[in-house]
Design a protein around this motif. Structure first.
Motif, PDB file in Angstrom:
ATOM      1  N   GLU A 146      11.287  -6.030   1.327  1.00 31.74           N
ATOM      2  CA  GLU A 146      11.144  -7.338   1.987  1.00 31.74           C
ATOM      3  C   GLU A 146      11.242  -7.200   3.509  1.00 31.74           C
ATOM      4  N   THR A 147      12.139  -6.344   3.973  1.00 28.17           N
ATOM      5  CA  THR A 147      12.295  -6.124   5.411  1.00 28.17           C
ATOM      6  C   THR A 147      11.026  -5.516   5.997  1.00 28.17           C
ATOM      7  N   ALA A 148      10.491  -4.503   5.338  1.00 26.18           N
ATOM      8  CA  ALA A 148       9.256  -3.872   5.819  1.00 26.18           C
ATOM      9  C   ALA A 148       8.085  -4.847   5.767  1.00 26.18           C
ATOM     10  N   ASP A 163       3.196   2.512  -6.576  1.00 26.86           N
ATOM     11  CA  ASP A 163       4.096   1.885  -7.562  1.00 26.86           C
ATOM     12  C   ASP A 163       5.574   2.180  -7.289  1.00 26.86           C
ATOM     13  N   LEU A 164       5.959   2.120  -6.010  1.00 26.31           N
ATOM     14  CA  LEU A 164       7.345   2.377  -5.629  1.00 26.31           C
ATOM     15  C   LEU A 164       8.103   1.111  -5.222  1.00 26.31           C
ATOM     16  N   VAL A 165       7.459  -0.045  -5.355  1.00 28.11           N
ATOM     17  CA  VAL A 165       8.097  -1.298  -4.932  1.00 28.11           C
ATOM     18  C   VAL A 165       9.393  -1.529  -5.692  1.00 28.11           C
ATOM     19  N   SER A 166       9.356  -1.455  -7.020  1.00 24.46           N
ATOM     20  CA  SER A 166      10.569  -1.743  -7.798  1.00 24.46           C
ATOM     21  C   SER A 166      11.672  -0.742  -7.494  1.00 24.46           C
ATOM     22  N   ASP A 223       2.576   1.582  11.573  1.00 28.31           N
ATOM     23  CA  ASP A 223       1.121   1.620  11.378  1.00 28.31           C
ATOM     24  C   ASP A 223       0.475   2.623  12.337  1.00 28.31           C
ATOM     25  N   ASP A 224       0.981   2.687  13.575  1.00 30.13           N
ATOM     26  CA  ASP A 224       0.440   3.651  14.544  1.00 30.13           C
ATOM     27  C   ASP A 224       0.645   5.084  14.065  1.00 30.13           C
ATOM     28  N   ALA A 225       1.772   5.347  13.415  1.00 29.29           N
ATOM     29  CA  ALA A 225       2.028   6.686  12.876  1.00 29.29           C
ATOM     30  C   ALA A 225       1.004   7.033  11.797  1.00 29.29           C
ATOM     31  N   PHE A 226       0.733   6.080  10.914  1.00 35.52           N
ATOM     32  CA  PHE A 226      -0.277   6.324   9.877  1.00 35.52           C
ATOM     33  C   PHE A 226      -1.662   6.489  10.501  1.00 35.52           C
ATOM     34  N   ALA A 227      -1.958   5.712  11.526  1.00 33.90           N
ATOM     35  CA  ALA A 227      -3.267   5.790  12.182  1.00 33.90           C
ATOM     36  C   ALA A 227      -3.493   7.149  12.851  1.00 33.90           C
ATOM     37  N   ALA A 228      -2.410   7.847  13.190  1.00 30.94           N
ATOM     38  CA  ALA A 228      -2.532   9.155  13.841  1.00 30.94           C
ATOM     39  C   ALA A 228      -2.875  10.277  12.855  1.00 30.94           C
ATOM     40  N   LEU A 229      -2.829   9.995  11.556  1.00 29.65           N
ATOM     41  CA  LEU A 229      -3.240  10.995  10.565  1.00 29.65           C
ATOM     42  C   LEU A 229      -4.737  11.258  10.727  1.00 29.65           C
ATOM     43  N   LEU A 240       2.491   1.043   5.554  1.00 36.98           N
ATOM     44  CA  LEU A 240       3.574   1.544   4.712  1.00 36.98           C
ATOM     45  C   LEU A 240       3.738   0.677   3.475  1.00 36.98           C
ATOM     46  N   VAL A 241       3.726  -0.630   3.645  1.00 34.10           N
ATOM     47  CA  VAL A 241       3.885  -1.549   2.515  1.00 34.10           C
ATOM     48  C   VAL A 241       2.716  -1.384   1.534  1.00 34.10           C
TER      49      VAL A 241
END
Length: 168
Positions: free
Chosen positions: A32-34, A51-54, A69-75, A43-44
């Protein structure tokens, strides 16, 4: 030691600004915080796809090193899209669980660590120097975002287990 304490103070202060002021017991869980912060939309989406939400809504406590998101975009180009495909769910889950530590590790605890074992099973290196806290090669840019089931530390890079890094 003075530099380390200064770094931790700056990180904790920025985390307080990020987290807002919640009454005790009023915290959201990790997911919820993320989900409530737009800097974690990738990330969300990845947590949902794997399937890691629960799991991350579970009792915990967990420590999550959360890439922005910027970290993921750098991949490398196409990596995110490739990982979100159903056939790559296991690899995505491996990457995401490499960002999670069982237990609650706060900024205060970091000064006593040189490494820690992730839920994925591999270790990440922890270092503090030059007013920085690093998890492998990712810098903690906000620490101690408290949740009802653990703590989030915001990082500026996606952590990749060595076998996944070699495959990308």
């Amino acid at each position: 030691m003075k530099k380390l304490m200064s770094a931790l103070f700056l990180i904790v202060m920025s985390a307080n600004a990020f987290a807002g002021h919640h009454a005790k017991g009023d915290h959201k869980d990790i997911v919820e915080t993320a989900a409530s912060n737009e800097m974690f939309s990738t990330l969300v989406a990845a947590v949902k796809s794997a399937d890691l939400v629960s799991t991350l809504k579970g009792e915990g406590p967990f420590t999550v090193f959360a890439p922005t998101d910027d970290a993921f975009a750098a991949l490398p180009d196409g990596t995110i899209e490739m990982l979100l495909k159903p056939e790559n769910k296991q690899t995505l889950a491996k990457i995401l669980t490499y960002h999670v530590v069982a237990g609650k590790v706060t900024a205060k605890d970091v000064s006593t660590l040189t490494d820690t074992t992730t839920v994925e099973g591999s270790k990440v290196m922890v270092s503090t120097s030059m007013n920085k806290v690093m998890i492998n090669d990712a810098q903690v840019i906000k620490a101690d975002v408290m949740t009802s089931n653990g703590v989030i530390h915001v990082i500026d890079k996606v952590l990749l287990p060595s076998d996944v890094k070699a495959a990308l």
